[in-house]
Design an enzyme around this catalytic site. Structure first.
Site, PDB file in Angstrom:
ATOM      1  N   TYR A  96       0.829  -1.202   0.000  1.00  0.00           N
ATOM      2  CA  TYR A  96       0.000   0.000   0.000  1.00  0.00           C
ATOM      3  C   TYR A  96       0.861   1.249   0.000  1.00  0.00           C
ATOM      4  CZ  TYR A  96       0.790   0.966   5.025  1.00  0.00           C
ATOM      5  OH  TYR A  96       1.352   1.283   6.239  1.00  0.00           O
ATOM      6  N   ARG A 137       8.443   4.175  -4.495  1.00  0.00           N
ATOM      7  CA  ARG A 137       8.487   3.197  -3.389  1.00  0.00           C
ATOM      8  C   ARG A 137       7.495   2.066  -3.637  1.00  0.00           C
ATOM      9  NH1 ARG A 137       7.525   5.331   2.608  1.00  0.00           N
ATOM     10  NH2 ARG A 137       5.392   5.483   1.848  1.00  0.00           N
ATOM     11  N   ARG A 174      -7.568 -20.527  -2.023  1.00  0.00           N
ATOM     12  CA  ARG A 174      -6.599 -20.356  -0.937  1.00  0.00           C
ATOM     13  C   ARG A 174      -5.520 -21.423  -0.969  1.00  0.00           C
ATOM     14  NH1 ARG A 174      -5.401 -21.626   4.262  1.00  0.00           N
ATOM     15  NH2 ARG A 174      -4.554 -19.920   5.510  1.00  0.00           N
ATOM     16  N   HIS A 216      -1.106 -21.167   0.066  1.00  0.00           N
ATOM     17  CA  HIS A 216      -0.111 -20.176   0.479  1.00  0.00           C
ATOM     18  C   HIS A 216       0.794 -19.708  -0.648  1.00  0.00           C
ATOM     19  CE1 HIS A 216      -1.511 -21.553   4.357  1.00  0.00           C
ATOM     20  NE2 HIS A 216      -0.805 -20.620   4.972  1.00  0.00           N
ATOM     21  N   LYS A 276       6.545  -1.840   2.042  1.00  0.00           N
ATOM     22  CA  LYS A 276       5.329  -1.262   2.637  1.00  0.00           C
ATOM     23  C   LYS A 276       4.168  -2.229   2.402  1.00  0.00           C
ATOM     24  CE  LYS A 276       3.122   3.246   3.267  1.00  0.00           C
ATOM     25  NZ  LYS A 276       3.253   3.331   4.716  1.00  0.00           N
ATOM     26  N   LEU A 300      10.961   1.394   7.548  1.00  0.00           N
ATOM     27  CA  LEU A 300      10.447   1.802   6.247  1.00  0.00           C
ATOM     28  C   LEU A 300      11.140   3.110   5.858  1.00  0.00           C
ATOM     29  CD1 LEU A 300       8.165   1.276   4.070  1.00  0.00           C
ATOM     30  CD2 LEU A 300       6.910   3.061   5.266  1.00  0.00           C
TER      31      LEU A 300
END
Ligand code: PDD
Length: 285
Positions: free
Chosen positions: A33, A52, A100, A102, A149, A207
């Site tokens: 994000y 970024r 689903r 992994h 991030k 970060l």
């Protein structure tokens, strides 16, 4: 006025803006994000946020869902449709929807894109900066790739909640080496008695904040001395000033750490000045 979100190609009323239950962001926090400040209806330091984002996507091997220039157009459109003049725009990209499992989906799926924007209360934020905030320290318990991030923020959520329950606004992580890494949603800084600003380097463990990077340019222009090195909570508590930076709040003075006053317990002059000068040096898109 109803709020509008962009979800996978459509602008929708927020109440109907849904993602699939098998979105990997929902099931595995498999996504990234960005948060940009909005000022005067424009995006602050947008190219740096996009750079970024590109890096975060690359590190997690998530494909770019559309050219970044197109993403920029959509982000501006979401800001416009929500009539945000001062606030935030939030962008989230996840690996997409798949049964689903992994490991990455065997057949590539389209990454999911969600963009929202919301107004912030300018007077309230100014008030927060004028009074300063309290922080607590908590043990660093995040994965080592906090330079990405990612939306995987459970330790940050728990740290922030602990801060709130203790009457503080932010939590500073302290590594096993005894040094502060960063805040749950901000970078951490102190100012020494002789006016040098200290923050740890962004090579690992934190970060690389966009606000942090721009602030370093502000300091160079104002001839404020910068020292990139780690500091301990004990040094921070004895410092002349402390503050945090993030796109959502820019610079916020810290007036207490673990209940101990920093400096004279009032927001410091360096932090105040950096907050006032910041937008003279940021790029508006
Ligand atoms: N948080 N460190 C962490 C862990 C953060 O979550 C953030 C930002 C920062 C500061 O980065 P920047 O200056 O680029 O905003 C540092 C955003 C605002 C959030 O999660 O809402």
């Amino acid at each position: 006025m109803s709020r509008i979100a962009y979800v996978n190609g459509q602008y929708r009323d927020l109440r109907d803006a849904n993602v699939n239950v098998e979105d990997r962001g929902y099931q595995f926090a498999d996504g990234v994000y960005e948060v940009c400040e909005v000022r005067g209806g424009r995006l602050v330091d947008f190219p740096r946020h996009m750079a970024r984002l590109q890096r975060s996507l690359r590190e997690l091997r998530i494909a770019e869902p559309m050219p970044l220039s197109a993403l920029g157009i959509v982000m501006h459109e979401v800001v416009r449709r929500n009539r945000v003049t001062y606030g935030l725009v939030y962008l989230q990209i996840t690996r997409g929807v798949a049964r689903r499992d992994h490991a990455f989906p065997l057949n590539p799926v389209k990454p999911s894109v969600v963009i929202t924007a919301r107004a912030l209360n300018y007077a309230k934020n100014q008030q927060t900066a004028a009074s300063g905030i309290k922080v607590i320290t908590v043990p660093e318990n995040r994965w080592p790739r906090v330079d990405i991030k990612s939306v995987s923020l459970l330790p940050n959520v728990l740290a922030k909640q602990e801060a709130r329950e203790k009457g503080a606004y932010e939590a500073w992580y302290v590594g096993t080496d005894g040094f502060v890494t960063e805040g749950a949603s901000s970078n951490a800084w102190i100012v020494t008695g002789d006016g040098r600003v200290v923050t740890r380097s962004a090579d690992h463990g934190i970060l690389a904040g966009i606000t942090r990077a721009v602030l370093m340019e502000v300091m160079a222009a104002l001839q404020i001395k910068l020292e990139e090195r780690p500091f301990t909570p004990a040094e921070a508590k004895q410092a002349a000033e402390a503050f945090v930076t993030s796109a959502s709040q820019i610079v916020i003075p810290v007036v207490a750490i673990d209940g101990q006053a920093v400096g004279n317990g009032q927001p410091g002059g360096v932090a105040k000045r950096l907050r006032e000068e910041f937008h003279r040096f940021s790029a508006f898109s």
